[in-house]
Structures are given as C-alpha cells and as structure tokens.
Design an enzyme around this catalytic site. Structure first.
Site, PDB file in Angstrom:
ATOM      1  N   ASP A   7     -33.336  27.252  -7.062  1.00  0.00           N
ATOM      2  CA  ASP A   7     -33.379  28.184  -8.124  1.00  0.00           C
ATOM      3  C   ASP A   7     -34.851  27.972  -8.625  1.00  0.00           C
ATOM      4  O   ASP A   7     -35.735  29.024  -9.242  1.00  0.00           O
ATOM      5  CB  ASP A   7     -32.407  28.206  -9.228  1.00  0.00           C
ATOM      6  CG  ASP A   7     -31.126  28.260  -8.321  1.00  0.00           C
ATOM      7  OD1 ASP A   7     -31.008  29.194  -7.536  1.00  0.00           O
ATOM      8  OD2 ASP A   7     -30.252  27.479  -8.862  1.00  0.00           O
ATOM      9  N   ALA A  32     -25.583  16.369   8.107  1.00  0.00           N
ATOM     10  CA  ALA A  32     -26.826  16.059   8.484  1.00  0.00           C
ATOM     11  C   ALA A  32     -27.229  17.057   9.815  1.00  0.00           C
ATOM     12  O   ALA A  32     -28.628  17.188  10.167  1.00  0.00           O
ATOM     13  CB  ALA A  32     -27.204  14.695   8.857  1.00  0.00           C
ATOM     14  N   ARG A  92     -22.532  31.310   3.356  1.00  0.00           N
ATOM     15  CA  ARG A  92     -22.135  32.557   3.183  1.00  0.00           C
ATOM     16  C   ARG A  92     -22.566  33.468   4.369  1.00  0.00           C
ATOM     17  O   ARG A  92     -23.529  33.259   4.995  1.00  0.00           O
ATOM     18  CB  ARG A  92     -22.845  33.128   2.068  1.00  0.00           C
ATOM     19  CG  ARG A  92     -22.291  32.632   0.563  1.00  0.00           C
ATOM     20  CD  ARG A  92     -22.609  33.693  -0.364  1.00  0.00           C
ATOM     21  NE  ARG A  92     -24.041  33.380  -0.805  1.00  0.00           N
ATOM     22  CZ  ARG A  92     -24.456  34.328  -1.780  1.00  0.00           C
ATOM     23  NH1 ARG A  92     -23.937  35.579  -2.080  1.00  0.00           N
ATOM     24  NH2 ARG A  92     -25.600  34.071  -2.032  1.00  0.00           N
ATOM     25  N   ARG A 121     -20.417  32.894  -3.214  1.00  0.00           N
ATOM     26  CA  ARG A 121     -20.292  31.616  -3.172  1.00  0.00           C
ATOM     27  C   ARG A 121     -19.015  31.179  -3.512  1.00  0.00           C
ATOM     28  O   ARG A 121     -18.515  29.982  -2.809  1.00  0.00           O
ATOM     29  CB  ARG A 121     -21.468  30.713  -4.239  1.00  0.00           C
ATOM     30  CG  ARG A 121     -22.977  31.131  -3.689  1.00  0.00           C
ATOM     31  CD  ARG A 121     -23.867  30.522  -4.771  1.00  0.00           C
ATOM     32  NE  ARG A 121     -25.113  30.365  -4.549  1.00  0.00           N
ATOM     33  CZ  ARG A 121     -25.979  31.548  -4.700  1.00  0.00           C
ATOM     34  NH1 ARG A 121     -25.326  32.605  -5.401  1.00  0.00           N
ATOM     35  NH2 ARG A 121     -27.214  31.802  -4.636  1.00  0.00           N
ATOM     36  N   HIS A 141     -25.062  27.563 -10.385  1.00  0.00           N
ATOM     37  CA  HIS A 141     -25.968  28.071  -9.286  1.00  0.00           C
ATOM     38  C   HIS A 141     -25.186  28.967  -8.645  1.00  0.00           C
ATOM     39  O   HIS A 141     -24.785  28.683  -7.468  1.00  0.00           O
ATOM     40  CB  HIS A 141     -26.215  26.808  -8.279  1.00  0.00           C
ATOM     41  CG  HIS A 141     -26.897  27.238  -6.799  1.00  0.00           C
ATOM     42  ND1 HIS A 141     -28.265  27.706  -7.058  1.00  0.00           N
ATOM     43  CD2 HIS A 141     -26.323  27.474  -5.844  1.00  0.00           C
ATOM     44  CE1 HIS A 141     -28.380  28.179  -5.648  1.00  0.00           C
ATOM     45  NE2 HIS A 141     -27.432  27.733  -4.954  1.00  0.00           N
ATOM     46  N   ASP A 190     -22.438  13.627  10.276  1.00  0.00           N
ATOM     47  CA  ASP A 190     -21.881  14.851  10.489  1.00  0.00           C
ATOM     48  C   ASP A 190     -20.614  14.743  11.637  1.00  0.00           C
ATOM     49  O   ASP A 190     -20.471  13.848  11.964  1.00  0.00           O
ATOM     50  CB  ASP A 190     -22.870  15.833  10.838  1.00  0.00           C
ATOM     51  CG  ASP A 190     -22.536  17.272  10.920  1.00  0.00           C
ATOM     52  OD1 ASP A 190     -21.418  17.916  11.255  1.00  0.00           O
ATOM     53  OD2 ASP A 190     -23.680  17.936  10.221  1.00  0.00           O
ATOM     54  N   MET A 197     -34.083  25.328   1.117  1.00  0.00           N
ATOM     55  CA  MET A 197     -33.235  24.436   0.737  1.00  0.00           C
ATOM     56  C   MET A 197     -33.389  23.040   1.123  1.00  0.00           C
ATOM     57  O   MET A 197     -33.348  22.237   0.282  1.00  0.00           O
ATOM     58  CB  MET A 197     -31.556  24.978   0.883  1.00  0.00           C
ATOM     59  CG  MET A 197     -30.777  23.930   0.177  1.00  0.00           C
ATOM     60  SD  MET A 197     -30.789  24.097  -1.784  1.00  0.00           S
ATOM     61  CE  MET A 197     -31.023  22.101  -1.998  1.00  0.00           C
ATOM     62  N   ASN A 220     -21.952  24.491  -1.429  1.00  0.00           N
ATOM     63  CA  ASN A 220     -21.271  25.473  -2.638  1.00  0.00           C
ATOM     64  C   ASN A 220     -19.939  25.801  -2.312  1.00  0.00           C
ATOM     65  O   ASN A 220     -19.342  25.338  -1.390  1.00  0.00           O
ATOM     66  CB  ASN A 220     -22.105  26.846  -2.032  1.00  0.00           C
ATOM     67  CG  ASN A 220     -23.716  27.170  -2.666  1.00  0.00           C
ATOM     68  OD1 ASN A 220     -23.617  26.802  -3.752  1.00  0.00           O
ATOM     69  ND2 ASN A 220     -24.485  27.637  -1.854  1.00  0.00           N
TER      70      ASN A 220
HETATM   71  P1  NAD Z   1     -24.473  24.817   8.206  1.00  0.00           P
HETATM   72  O1  NAD Z   1     -23.109  25.330   8.695  1.00  0.00           O
HETATM   73  O2  NAD Z   1     -25.631  25.215   8.860  1.00  0.00           O
HETATM   74  O3  NAD Z   1     -24.255  23.109   8.132  1.00  0.00           O
HETATM   75  C1  NAD Z   1     -23.171  22.376   7.536  1.00  0.00           C
HETATM   76  C2  NAD Z   1     -23.059  21.206   8.345  1.00  0.00           C
HETATM   77  O4  NAD Z   1     -21.952  20.681   7.676  1.00  0.00           O
HETATM   78  C3  NAD Z   1     -22.664  21.626   9.724  1.00  0.00           C
HETATM   79  O5  NAD Z   1     -23.445  20.608  10.607  1.00  0.00           O
HETATM   80  C4  NAD Z   1     -21.271  21.010   9.947  1.00  0.00           C
HETATM   81  O6  NAD Z   1     -20.686  20.262  11.095  1.00  0.00           O
HETATM   82  C5  NAD Z   1     -21.007  20.038   8.570  1.00  0.00           C
HETATM   83  N1  NAD Z   1     -19.797  19.811   8.340  1.00  0.00           N
HETATM   84  C6  NAD Z   1     -18.646  20.545   8.032  1.00  0.00           C
HETATM   85  N2  NAD Z   1     -17.795  20.009   7.428  1.00  0.00           N
HETATM   86  C7  NAD Z   1     -18.124  18.559   7.470  1.00  0.00           C
HETATM   87  C8  NAD Z   1     -17.367  17.360   7.069  1.00  0.00           C
HETATM   88  N3  NAD Z   1     -16.343  17.244   6.562  1.00  0.00           N
HETATM   89  N4  NAD Z   1     -18.279  16.215   6.992  1.00  0.00           N
HETATM   90  C9  NAD Z   1     -19.606  16.189   7.262  1.00  0.00           C
HETATM   91  N5  NAD Z   1     -20.199  17.146   7.894  1.00  0.00           N
HETATM   92  C10 NAD Z   1     -19.375  18.521   7.914  1.00  0.00           C
HETATM   93  O7  NAD Z   1     -24.543  25.340   6.811  1.00  0.00           O
HETATM   94  P2  NAD Z   1     -25.986  25.128   5.774  1.00  0.00           P
HETATM   95  O8  NAD Z   1     -26.748  26.326   5.917  1.00  0.00           O
HETATM   96  O9  NAD Z   1     -26.657  23.639   6.033  1.00  0.00           O
HETATM   97  O10 NAD Z   1     -25.290  24.915   4.354  1.00  0.00           O
HETATM   98  C11 NAD Z   1     -24.478  24.019   3.967  1.00  0.00           C
HETATM   99  C12 NAD Z   1     -23.886  24.277   2.570  1.00  0.00           C
HETATM  100  O11 NAD Z   1     -24.852  24.299   1.536  1.00  0.00           O
HETATM  101  C13 NAD Z   1     -23.224  25.715   2.375  1.00  0.00           C
HETATM  102  O12 NAD Z   1     -22.134  25.291   1.620  1.00  0.00           O
HETATM  103  C14 NAD Z   1     -24.144  26.393   1.624  1.00  0.00           C
HETATM  104  O13 NAD Z   1     -23.664  27.688   0.891  1.00  0.00           O
HETATM  105  C15 NAD Z   1     -24.811  25.421   0.625  1.00  0.00           C
HETATM  106  N6  NAD Z   1     -26.362  25.778   0.112  1.00  0.00           N
HETATM  107  C16 NAD Z   1     -26.606  25.446  -1.030  1.00  0.00           C
HETATM  108  C17 NAD Z   1     -27.797  25.479  -1.537  1.00  0.00           C
HETATM  109  C18 NAD Z   1     -28.048  24.981  -3.085  1.00  0.00           C
HETATM  110  O14 NAD Z   1     -28.809  25.569  -3.751  1.00  0.00           O
HETATM  111  N7  NAD Z   1     -27.268  24.249  -3.550  1.00  0.00           N
HETATM  112  C19 NAD Z   1     -28.666  26.374  -0.983  1.00  0.00           C
HETATM  113  C20 NAD Z   1     -28.312  26.560   0.408  1.00  0.00           C
HETATM  114  C21 NAD Z   1     -27.152  26.527   1.200  1.00  0.00           C
HETATM  115  C1  LMR Z   2     -29.061  30.103  -2.167  1.00  0.00           C
HETATM  116  O1  LMR Z   2     -29.084  30.065  -3.225  1.00  0.00           O
HETATM  117  O2  LMR Z   2     -29.560  30.309  -1.276  1.00  0.00           O
HETATM  118  C2  LMR Z   2     -27.598  29.146  -1.561  1.00  0.00           C
HETATM  119  O3  LMR Z   2     -26.798  28.827  -2.633  1.00  0.00           O
HETATM  120  C3  LMR Z   2     -26.978  29.749  -0.524  1.00  0.00           C
HETATM  121  C4  LMR Z   2     -26.412  31.015  -0.679  1.00  0.00           C
HETATM  122  O4  LMR Z   2     -25.266  31.131  -0.526  1.00  0.00           O
HETATM  123  O5  LMR Z   2     -26.865  31.814  -1.470  1.00  0.00           O
END
Ligand code: NAD
Ligand code: LMR
Length: 333
Positions: A169, A28, A100, A106, A196, A53, A247, A138
């Site tokens: 997407d 969070a 990333r 990913r 994805h 978190d 996202m 991811n």
């Molecule tokens: P970020 O690094 O800003 O945030 C991640 C958070 O997770 C941090 O606050 C970190 O402390 C926390 N964290 C790490 N390990 C943890 C654990 N064991 N328990 C609880 N919290 C933990 O990253 P972000 O930009 O928020 O992205 C998070 C993930 O979402 C990435 O893997 C990214 O690739 C993915 N993502 C997915 C999509 C999608 O379409 N599904 C889109 C964007 C990003």
């Molecule tokens: C996205 O589609 O933006 C996410 O899956 C984050 C990424 O790694 O591109």
C-alpha cells in the site's frame, strides 16, 4: 527428518553470510514466493533462505541455488518437511494461500486461507516461536489476528514480533503521488495506515514527503486508487491472480528493513499491521520502528492529519474490527 528433505544447498557459507539472518518463505513456489525469494537471495544480510511449499519447492530451490550470492538455499516440500524448514529461523514470511479473481474481495479468500495460515502459524509456534513473522496471505486484516491467537494458545505470543505486511500500500501510494507530482518515485514517502483491504487502507497524503497538495477531486481519486490498487491488478490479470511482482518487491523491502534492524541498524521504520492501542481496532497499521527484537516502538498516528483523513480512519474501523473478530473467532473455534 533431515535425511528426507529435498535439499538444495548453495556453496559453503562465507564469513559475511554466516553473520546474516535465516529467513523462511512459506509459499515459496507461488506468484509472490518465487520473485520475493529471488530478491532475498540477493540480500547480503540473508545467510540462509529456507523455501517451503506444498508443490514445486525443489525446483525453485535448485534454480535459486545457482545464483552466486552467499545466502544458502534449502528447499522443503510437504507437511512432513515443514517443521525442519522452520527450525532456527529469524524471520518467516508467509505468502502461502490463494489469490483473488475478479469480483472477489480479500475476505472471500478467508475460507481457504484462514486454515492455511492457521496451520503454518501452528508450525511456527512449535519450531521458531521467537522468529519475526511477516504475514502476506490475505485477508491480512484477519490472518494476522489468527496467527496471534495461535501463538497465544502455544504460550509464545510476542506482539512485537508479529506483523501484517502492508508495504504494498505504501509502495503504491509512493508511486501514484510521485507520478502526479513529478517527484522522484524512489524517495517519495507516503505513510499508509489502517488495514489491508479496500477502505480499511488509509493513505495519509498530508504526510507525504516531499509535501504534496491536491485539490479535493484529485485527492478523492488518488485515495480511491491507493485503496483499490489491488483490484486494478486483479482486473488486469483477468483471472490469473493478483499482484505478485510488486508484492514481491514490497515483501522483500519490508524483510530487508527487518534484517537491518536485526543487525543493529537504528531508526528503521516501516508501516506494518500490528496489535495496537492507537485506535479502537485491536490491530492497526501505523509507522513501526524496528530493533533486533522486532517492534521497538509504535510511532502511532502522525500528527497534523486532515479532517478528510480522520474521516477515512473512522470509516475504516467497523470493517477492520469485524475482520479482526472473524479471525479471532476462527482461531478459537
Ligand atoms: P499463488 O497461488 O501464486 O501462490 C501461493 C502459493 O502458496 C502456491 O505456491 C501454493 O502451492 C502455496 N501454498 C498453498 N497452500 C500452502 C500451504 N499450506 N503451505 C505452503 N504453501 C502453500 O498466490 P500469490 O499470488 O503468491 O498470493 C499469495 C497470497 O498473498 C494470496 O493470499 C494473496 O491474496 C496475498 N497477497 C497479499 C498481498 C499483501 O499486500 N499483503 C499482496 C498480494 C497478494
Ligand atoms: C494487493 O493489494 O494487491 C493484494 O492484497 C492482492 C489483492 O487481492 O488485491
């Protein structure tokens, strides 16, 4: 233990809030977690918002708890508070994990994020086995199968309650198609199926509503942009992460659809990545109709796909199947 938790509670629940659902966000305090939690704090169907978190959860919780909406906010930090964060939850959203950097796929996140998601899934299986799970971390193509295997091991797997959130997407497809055609961006709807990651993301532009037709060159470029939209953001952020704000919006949109379905609203549909028999891939995203138990019906592949789209689906399957296998093997090793 309750007394050890860093709690930040907003005002006493109103009657309307008490009728809402309990939502936990794991990760969070992150780039997605914070703005998505903000959007959920404003969602009238949320009665309780548990923020978990490994860092900075109390600060995010304190901040959000001052917003005068009815959702009660509680913050939990560190492994010792994870179980309590999950107890009684109706929905759990998991954006925990590393994002990333330019040049990465990913799948390059697998080594770090697979373990994070596996541990969080274990905690969900122990504490809220009946919750609806939305996996954002991811590589989604693998983290959802990992979660399924963890739930199977605990004897609590219900495929109707486990989803990979692929809404971003769809959000991108809606944006890019509406921009090119001059449609209303908010009401344009373009289904996106598959997985994805890169070419596993398959936009079905022939199914756009309103209908949108393009010459082949434009269609190729548009399809590529939707498939690799994530890379566009990763490159622009130049090492500072991947999509977070779009996202957060997509994750909250998906969760609000689930909240409506939990409340009994009919005909709620979102493309989501689920265990599936629609193709040869064991997990595949298609339009899913929700009810109060999660997936009511997999609406399957829309009818009338073009040859171009069928070819895209066939091209997606080998990578998708490999990512699913990798996740299953990791969870069982
Ligand atoms: P970020 O690094 O800003 O945030 C991640 C958070 O997770 C941090 O606050 C970190 O402390 C926390 N964290 C790490 N390990 C943890 C654990 N064991 N328990 C609880 N919290 C933990 O990253 P972000 O930009 O928020 O992205 C998070 C993930 O979402 C990435 O893997 C990214 O690739 C993915 N993502 C997915 C999509 C999608 O379409 N599904 C889109 C964007 C990003
Ligand atoms: C996205 O589609 O933006 C996410 O899956 C984050 C990424 O790694 O591109």
């Amino acid at each position: 233990m309750a007394s050890m938790c860093t709690r930040v509670c907003s005002r006493a629940l109103s009657t309307s809030a008490a009728r809402g659902s309990k939502v936990a966000v794991l990760g969070a305090a992150g780039g997605i977690g914070q703005p998505m939690s903000l959007l959920l704090k404003q969602a009238p169907l949320v009665s309780q918002l548990n923020l978990y978190d490994i860092v900075n959860a109390p600060g995010v919780g304190a901040d959000l708890s001052h917003i005068n909406t009815n959702a009660k906010v509680m913050a939990f930090q560190g492994a010792e508070q994870l179980d309590e964060a999950l107890q009684g939850m109706d929905i759990v959203l998991i954006p925990a994990g590393v994002p990333r950097k330019p040049g990465m796929t990913r799948d390059d996140l697998f080594n770090t994020n697979a373990s994070i998601v596996k541990n969080l899934a274990e905690a969900c299986a122990r504490n809220c086995p009946n919750a609806i799970l939305g996996i954002i971390a991811n590589p989604v193509n693998s983290t959802v199968p990992i979660t399924a295997e963890v739930f199977k091991k605990h004897g609590v797997y219900n495929p109707n309650k486990l989803f990979g959130v692929t809404t971003l997407d769809v959000v991108r497809a809606n944006t890019f198609v509406s921009e090119l055609k001059g449609f209303d961006a908010e009401t344009t709807n373009v289904p996106v199926v598959g997985g994805h990651a890169g070419k596993t993301i398959v936009p079905l532009i022939s199914q756009s509503n309103p209908k949108a037709e393009f010459d082949q060159e434009t269609l190729d470029k548009l399809t590529h942009r939707i498939q690799f939209g994530g890379d566009e953001v990763v490159k622009a952020k130049d090492g500072a992460g991947s999509a977070t704000l779009s996202m957060a919006l997509a994750g909250a949109k998906w969760a609000i659809s689930i909240l409506k379905a939990l409340k009994g609203e009919k005909g709620i549909v979102e493309c989501s990545y689920v265990e599936s028999t629609i193709t040869d891939a064991a997990f595949f995203s298609t339009p899913i109709q929700f009810n109060k138990d999660g997936m009511e019906k997999n609406l399957g592949m829309p009818k009338g796909l073009t040859k171009f789209e069928e070819d895209l689906i066939n091209a997606a399957l080998p990578e998708l199947q490999a990512s699913i296998k990798k996740g299953v093997e990791f969870a069982n090793k």
